[in-house]
Design an enzyme around this catalytic site. Structure first.
Site, PDB file in Angstrom:
ATOM      1  N   CYS A  68       0.843  -1.036  -0.192  1.00  0.00           N
ATOM      2  CA  CYS A  68      -0.047   0.002  -0.291  1.00  0.00           C
ATOM      3  C   CYS A  68       0.844   1.325  -0.395  1.00  0.00           C
ATOM      4  O   CYS A  68       2.236   1.308   0.070  1.00  0.00           O
ATOM      5  CB  CYS A  68      -1.106   0.063   1.207  1.00  0.00           C
ATOM      6  N   GLU A 119      -7.714   9.000   4.292  1.00  0.00           N
ATOM      7  CA  GLU A 119      -7.631   8.235   3.041  1.00  0.00           C
ATOM      8  C   GLU A 119      -8.299   7.682   2.233  1.00  0.00           C
ATOM      9  O   GLU A 119      -9.409   7.198   2.390  1.00  0.00           O
ATOM     10  CB  GLU A 119      -6.319   7.122   3.107  1.00  0.00           C
TER      11      GLU A 119
END
Length: 181
Positions: A68, A119
């Site tokens: 990620c 996010e």
């Protein structure tokens, strides 16, 4: 090299950039992506999970999706996913067009050290039965294939074993895979 993130609004429109650590200190909404590679075995699907390195500034020693990160300014998330697979775990055989993009979700979570994740996280998956990897020790301390049963068991028994975003990513991936099979 100073890393920057792309700041976005709730609709996902880019509204600026900011140094990565500062964005996490201020808890500002920014672009991210989570890659989860999987393979089919005789016993069912297995998912390639990484254990984040001890030296990471947040979520250290937590199990999480394959990789990620944050796309660079004007970088497509699939291209960014391919780049980070190589940088974090040395996987070079996954091309951007092999990813299935499951879309994005927004989450916010307080982390250790006074940091905050906020996010817009794109989920990218790919079926990759044969991959080899070389771990970047500044990013990853371990990598393993996990069965669905092992992930479910560990999430129930020890939820803090995983990064805060992983359960959401994993559930969305499972839902997608169940719908297409």
């Amino acid at each position: 090299m100073t890393e920057y993130v792309v700041l976005v609004n709730e609709q996902g429109d880019a509204i600026g950039t900011m140094e990565k650590l500062e964005a996490h200190e201020k808890g500002l909404l920014h672009l991210a992506f989570s890659v989860l590679l999987y393979r089919e075995t005789d016993l069912g699907k297995e998912f390639l999970l990484q254990k984040r390195a001890e030296c990471k500034y947040h979520s250290k020693n937590k199990w999480s999706n394959t990789c990620c990160s944050h796309p660079r300014v004007n970088e497509n998330v699939e291209v960014a996913g391919t780049r980070r697979l190589n940088e974090e775990i040395g996987i070079t055989g996954v091309l951007p067009e092999q990813f299935v993009n499951l879309g994005w979700f927004i989450y916010q979570a307080e982390l250790e050290n006074g940091l905050s994740e906020h996010e817009q996280d794109y989920i990218l998956i790919a079926n990759t039965p044969d991959v080899s990897f070389i771990l970047n020790p500044e990013e990853v301390s371990d990598i393993q294939w996990w069965s669905e049963a092992d992930i479910e068991k560990e999430m129930k028994a020890n939820p803090d074993t995983f990064s805060v975003w992983f359960p959401t990513v994993y559930k969305k991936v499972l839902t997608h895979l169940q719908q297409v099979n």
